[in-house]
Scaffold this active site. Structure first.
Site, PDB file in Angstrom:
ATOM      1  N   SER A 132     -39.079  12.930 -20.228  1.00  0.00           N
ATOM      2  CA  SER A 132     -38.118  12.110 -20.550  1.00  0.00           C
ATOM      3  C   SER A 132     -38.501  11.054 -21.608  1.00  0.00           C
ATOM      4  O   SER A 132     -38.813  11.109 -22.576  1.00  0.00           O
ATOM      5  CB  SER A 132     -37.411  11.533 -19.433  1.00  0.00           C
ATOM      6  OG  SER A 132     -36.151  11.100 -19.820  1.00  0.00           O
ATOM      7  N   ASP A 184     -29.027  19.917 -18.776  1.00  0.00           N
ATOM      8  CA  ASP A 184     -29.764  18.617 -18.750  1.00  0.00           C
ATOM      9  C   ASP A 184     -29.109  18.211 -20.163  1.00  0.00           C
ATOM     10  O   ASP A 184     -29.541  18.395 -21.251  1.00  0.00           O
ATOM     11  CB  ASP A 184     -31.359  18.896 -19.023  1.00  0.00           C
ATOM     12  CG  ASP A 184     -31.862  17.346 -18.922  1.00  0.00           C
ATOM     13  OD1 ASP A 184     -31.266  16.434 -18.934  1.00  0.00           O
ATOM     14  OD2 ASP A 184     -33.299  17.384 -18.961  1.00  0.00           O
ATOM     15  N   HIS A 197     -31.834  16.976 -14.984  1.00  0.00           N
ATOM     16  CA  HIS A 197     -32.736  16.248 -15.563  1.00  0.00           C
ATOM     17  C   HIS A 197     -33.893  15.855 -14.422  1.00  0.00           C
ATOM     18  O   HIS A 197     -34.895  15.356 -14.868  1.00  0.00           O
ATOM     19  CB  HIS A 197     -32.064  14.963 -16.129  1.00  0.00           C
ATOM     20  CG  HIS A 197     -33.117  14.338 -16.944  1.00  0.00           C
ATOM     21  ND1 HIS A 197     -33.632  14.836 -18.252  1.00  0.00           N
ATOM     22  CD2 HIS A 197     -33.675  13.023 -17.005  1.00  0.00           C
ATOM     23  CE1 HIS A 197     -34.474  13.939 -18.517  1.00  0.00           C
ATOM     24  NE2 HIS A 197     -34.466  12.738 -17.993  1.00  0.00           N
TER      25      HIS A 197
END
Length: 217
Positions: A132, A184, A197
């Site tokens: 991320s 996601d 996610h």
């Protein structure tokens, strides 16, 4: 079907739901929940290993490697290469919601760790990786790697990458593996965070297999 979020993640969603995080143009804005829990790895302070992983955790994760994607990936690498062959160094950066989209201090720290790995362990083969916001650090720090650092990097592995599809300066596309789960929204450029996610621990084996195809002991 959407799976229920873990309790800690639900709390983080509530805490950060009002935070607007601007990505550099032309990217959209995100409201981003952090990962849950975390652990710390500082293996560069020890003996040199044949493989060194420089890893940046996601927003809100604790420790310096978090828990969502990093630790499962490291365990899979140990299985693939044998215990004692892989050093893991987490990037000690803030990983706060405010830094999502651009953290110059984090970028500098990641580039510095690549440099440290090369200077301390000139024979080590480097894997740069992040989840991320940490994946963004991999992208944003790459232009600061030295020529020796770029030569030592054999693979880049990205989980839940907000810059999905963007090239990493100085690293061949064939040496980059990006995991973006179906559903996601971070990877798709939307501001909705789904359980997808938080699913990247399930890609640990495939990620390690990719690295094994790029590294020879």
């Amino acid at each position: 079907m959407h799976l229920p979020l873990p309790t800690t993640t639900t709390a983080l969603l509530a805490l950060l739901s009002s935070t607007s995080l601007a990505l550099p143009n032309p990217q959209p804005q995100f409201s981003f929940p952090g990962g849950t829990g975390g652990s710390t790895r500082n293996d560069l302070s020890g003996v040199c290993k044949p493989i060194t992983v420089i890893y940046a955790r996601g927003t809100g994760e604790s420790g310096n490697v978090g828990s969502v994607a990093g630790p499962p990936f490291f365990s899979a690498l140990d299985s693939a290469f044998g215990a004692g062959n892989v050093a893991v160094q987490g990037v000690d950066y803030a990983a706060t919601a405010a830094g999502f989209g651009g953290d110059p201090a984090g970028n500098s720290k990641m580039a510095g760790l690549v440099g440290t790995a090369v200077s301390k362990c000139p024979k080590t083969q480097i894997v740069v990786s992040g989840y991320s916001q940490g994946a963004m650090l991999v992208h944003n720090s790459a232009s600061s790697y030295s020529a020796a650092g770029k030569a030592a990097i054999k693979a880049a592995v990205l989980f839940g990458d907000p810059y999905n599809g963007r090239a990493i300066p100085g690293i061949s596309a064939g040496n980059v593996k990006t995991f973006c789960a179906a559903g996601d929204s971070v990877c798709a450029g939307a501001a909705i965070i789904t359980p997808a996610h938080l699913s990247y621990g399930g890609n640990a084996g495939e990620a390690a297999a990719f690295v094994k195809g790029k590294i020879r002991l």
